[in-house]
Design a protein around this motif. Structure first.
Motif, PDB file in Angstrom:
ATOM      1  N   GLY A  52       0.725  -1.404   0.315  1.00 34.18           N
ATOM      2  CA  GLY A  52      -0.123  -0.163  -0.103  1.00 34.18           C
ATOM      3  C   GLY A  52       0.619   1.291  -0.592  1.00 34.18           C
ATOM      4  O   GLY A  52       0.343   1.982  -0.453  1.00 34.18           O
ATOM      5  N   GLY A  53       1.855   1.245   0.731  1.00 32.78           N
ATOM      6  CA  GLY A  53       2.733   2.969   0.831  1.00 32.78           C
ATOM      7  C   GLY A  53       3.191   2.553  -0.593  1.00 32.78           C
ATOM      8  O   GLY A  53       3.514   3.253  -0.990  1.00 32.78           O
ATOM      9  N   VAL A  54       4.139   1.148  -1.626  1.00 34.29           N
ATOM     10  CA  VAL A  54       4.359   1.764  -2.371  1.00 34.29           C
ATOM     11  C   VAL A  54       3.459   2.570  -4.298  1.00 34.29           C
ATOM     12  O   VAL A  54       4.045   3.076  -4.411  1.00 34.29           O
ATOM     13  CB  VAL A  54       4.538   0.437  -3.178  1.00 34.29           C
ATOM     14  N   ASP A  55       2.152   1.967  -3.650  1.00 33.38           N
ATOM     15  CA  ASP A  55       0.988   2.653  -4.005  1.00 33.38           C
ATOM     16  C   ASP A  55       0.703   3.475  -3.771  1.00 33.38           C
ATOM     17  O   ASP A  55       0.708   4.563  -4.706  1.00 33.38           O
ATOM     18  CB  ASP A  55      -0.360   1.870  -3.598  1.00 33.38           C
ATOM     19  N   LEU A 120     -10.350  -7.515   6.228  1.00 32.75           N
ATOM     20  CA  LEU A 120      -9.841  -6.196   7.496  1.00 32.75           C
ATOM     21  C   LEU A 120      -7.983  -6.263   7.406  1.00 32.75           C
ATOM     22  O   LEU A 120      -7.407  -5.105   7.102  1.00 32.75           O
ATOM     23  CB  LEU A 120     -10.638  -6.478   8.372  1.00 32.75           C
ATOM     24  N   LEU A 121      -8.100  -7.178   7.943  1.00 32.12           N
ATOM     25  CA  LEU A 121      -6.705  -7.984   7.836  1.00 32.12           C
ATOM     26  C   LEU A 121      -5.356  -6.864   6.821  1.00 32.12           C
ATOM     27  O   LEU A 121      -4.142  -6.852   6.996  1.00 32.12           O
ATOM     28  CB  LEU A 121      -5.705  -9.466   7.901  1.00 32.12           C
ATOM     29  N   ILE A 122      -5.501  -7.164   5.931  1.00 35.96           N
ATOM     30  CA  ILE A 122      -5.267  -6.706   4.407  1.00 35.96           C
ATOM     31  C   ILE A 122      -5.342  -5.124   4.155  1.00 35.96           C
ATOM     32  O   ILE A 122      -4.697  -4.589   4.120  1.00 35.96           O
ATOM     33  CB  ILE A 122      -5.450  -7.361   3.008  1.00 35.96           C
ATOM     34  N   TYR A 123      -7.338  -4.960   3.735  1.00 34.92           N
ATOM     35  CA  TYR A 123      -7.154  -4.150   3.822  1.00 34.92           C
ATOM     36  C   TYR A 123      -6.628  -2.168   4.721  1.00 34.92           C
ATOM     37  O   TYR A 123      -6.139  -1.114   3.900  1.00 34.92           O
ATOM     38  CB  TYR A 123      -8.396  -3.784   3.835  1.00 34.92           C
ATOM     39  N   VAL A 124      -6.524  -2.519   6.232  1.00 36.02           N
ATOM     40  CA  VAL A 124      -6.507  -1.309   6.908  1.00 36.02           C
ATOM     41  C   VAL A 124      -4.852  -1.234   7.026  1.00 36.02           C
ATOM     42  O   VAL A 124      -4.605  -0.224   7.038  1.00 36.02           O
ATOM     43  CB  VAL A 124      -7.068  -1.975   8.304  1.00 36.02           C
ATOM     44  N   PRO A 125      -3.706  -1.966   6.928  1.00 36.02           N
ATOM     45  CA  PRO A 125      -2.799  -2.105   6.490  1.00 36.02           C
ATOM     46  C   PRO A 125      -2.086  -1.701   5.300  1.00 36.02           C
ATOM     47  O   PRO A 125      -1.610  -0.270   5.471  1.00 36.02           O
ATOM     48  CB  PRO A 125      -2.302  -3.072   6.761  1.00 36.02           C
ATOM     49  N   ALA A 126      -2.645  -1.458   4.313  1.00 39.97           N
ATOM     50  CA  ALA A 126      -2.937  -1.557   2.760  1.00 39.97           C
ATOM     51  C   ALA A 126      -3.223   0.365   2.711  1.00 39.97           C
ATOM     52  O   ALA A 126      -2.800   1.524   2.214  1.00 39.97           O
ATOM     53  CB  ALA A 126      -3.581  -1.949   2.011  1.00 39.97           C
ATOM     54  N   PHE A 127      -4.226   0.566   3.159  1.00 35.92           N
ATOM     55  CA  PHE A 127      -4.947   1.882   3.268  1.00 35.92           C
ATOM     56  C   PHE A 127      -3.939   3.324   4.719  1.00 35.92           C
ATOM     57  O   PHE A 127      -3.558   3.948   4.078  1.00 35.92           O
ATOM     58  CB  PHE A 127      -5.825   2.320   4.243  1.00 35.92           C
ATOM     59  N   ILE A 128      -3.410   1.996   5.044  1.00 34.97           N
ATOM     60  CA  ILE A 128      -2.138   2.926   5.720  1.00 34.97           C
ATOM     61  C   ILE A 128      -1.386   3.364   4.953  1.00 34.97           C
ATOM     62  O   ILE A 128      -1.129   4.643   5.440  1.00 34.97           O
ATOM     63  CB  ILE A 128      -2.368   2.383   7.335  1.00 34.97           C
ATOM     64  N   GLY A 129      -0.887   2.211   4.682  1.00 37.48           N
ATOM     65  CA  GLY A 129       0.538   2.694   3.548  1.00 37.48           C
ATOM     66  C   GLY A 129       0.578   3.512   2.893  1.00 37.48           C
ATOM     67  O   GLY A 129       0.977   4.253   2.387  1.00 37.48           O
ATOM     68  N   VAL A 130      -0.600   3.497   1.800  1.00 33.78           N
ATOM     69  CA  VAL A 130      -1.163   4.458   1.165  1.00 33.78           C
ATOM     70  C   VAL A 130      -1.315   5.764   1.557  1.00 33.78           C
ATOM     71  O   VAL A 130      -0.669   6.330   0.973  1.00 33.78           O
ATOM     72  CB  VAL A 130      -2.281   3.816   0.164  1.00 33.78           C
TER      73      VAL A 130
END
Length: 325
Positions: A52-55, A120-130
């Protein structure tokens, strides 16, 4: 292939592999079960966070204007939901017919509670990374804009001072002769200038002030035009708004040169202390970015006000835009 589907497939494979490894470790080393479960969760969370951070970094670099950002929220929500459904279904089938140590629950529990948890385990960290990735890029861009703005203003101010310094006229000396810098040495020119200032101080000082004001006004107008062009190239404002901002600041510079004050309705020129807020005009307008900032804006203290406004409507009427719209 859709971007969300690629992420969903990869995350499904990671979740299935992690659950398989977890089942093997728990079966062979049951006393270390809490440690292995924690590691399994961290692996999934870190992959989603980094991806998510890379995105976020990539999207912010591609689209400097936040209004042009891609909808990464829905991308990762779809990816998380896809990974949750597929991984839980596959793990249930494998655990029921081939790998008894996968630790699957009933089909209903796996496809409801299990799917929701994985999503949620995938979406929440990815959203924070974005969010973090976009913030880092916006912070760097803001620093570069402020540095470029300060450099342009320093260059313009230096040019104005240099120009006004060369326009001091030299009038006739006491002996009636005319002194010019190009026809005499530096010492003679300095002496003649001193004599002229002593002999006709009022006329010389007025001429110098007028020349300095004209040079400063010209420099301000030139800076305004350049800032308007930079704002148009960045795509932050329409051509009409950019022209309005440039015209507003250029008019202010011209009015300073002529000794009069002409500002838009609901606006106020900066005071002698540029950091002092004019009473009743709390909103800062910056011609370089074409944006206005209210006291609640996170960039308010960093912004150099080239025009103060009483209300947001007055700033918008002058061609300025809100930084988050």
């Amino acid at each position: 292939m859709h971007q969300w589907l690629v992420r969903g497939i990869v995350m499904s494979i990671i979740v299935i592999a992690v659950r398989f490894a977890l089942g093997e470790f728990v079966s062979n080393f049951p006393e270390e079960s809490p440690t292995y479960r924690t590691l399994a969760l961290l692996i999934v969370v870190l992959v989603a966070l980094i991806w998510g951070g890379v995105d976020g970094l990539w999207d912010a670099r591609k689209n400097p204007d936040p209004d042009d950002y891609e909808d990464l929220t829905m991308r990762w929500l779809k990816a998380g939901l896809f990974a949750g459904v597929v991984s839980c279904l596959v793990c249930f089938i494998l655990g029921t017919y081939w790998l008894k140590g996968m630790g699957q629950s009933s089909f209903f529990i796996d496809m409801t509670a299990g799917t929701s948890f994985i999503t949620l385990l995938i979406y929440v960290p990815a959203f924070i990374g974005v969010s973090v990735g976009r913030y880092l890029i916006r912070r760097d861009l803001r620093k570069k804009e402020l540095a470029a703005q300060d450099a342009a203003e320093r260059a313009g101010d230096t040019g104005a001072l240099s120009t006004s310094g060369t326009t001091v006229p030299v009038t006739a000396g006491i002996d009636g002769s005319s002194a010019t810098g190009g026809a005499s040495s530096a010492a003679a020119s300095g002496s003649a200038t001193a004599t002229a200032l002593a002999y006709r101080p009022t006329e010389t000082i007025a001429t110098t002030a007028a020349a300095g004001g004209a040079a400063a006004g010209g420099a301000a107008a030139g800076r305004s035009a350049k800032r308007g062009l930079r704002g148009a190239r960045r795509g932050k404002k329409s051509a009409t708004e950019t022209a309005a901002v440039a015209a507003t600041t250029a008019a202010a510079g011209s009015s300073e040169a002529s000794g009069s004050v002409a500002v838009p309705a609901g606006a106020h020129l900066p005071l002698a202390d540029p950091n002092q807020v004019p009473e009743g005009f709390p909103i800062k307008g910056n011609a370089d970015s074409g944006l206005y900032h209210t006291p609640e804006s996170p960039w308010y203290s960093q912004t150099v006000a080239e025009m103060w406004f009483a209300t947001e409507e007055a700033a918008q009427a002058a061609g300025y835009s809100h930084p988050e719209r």
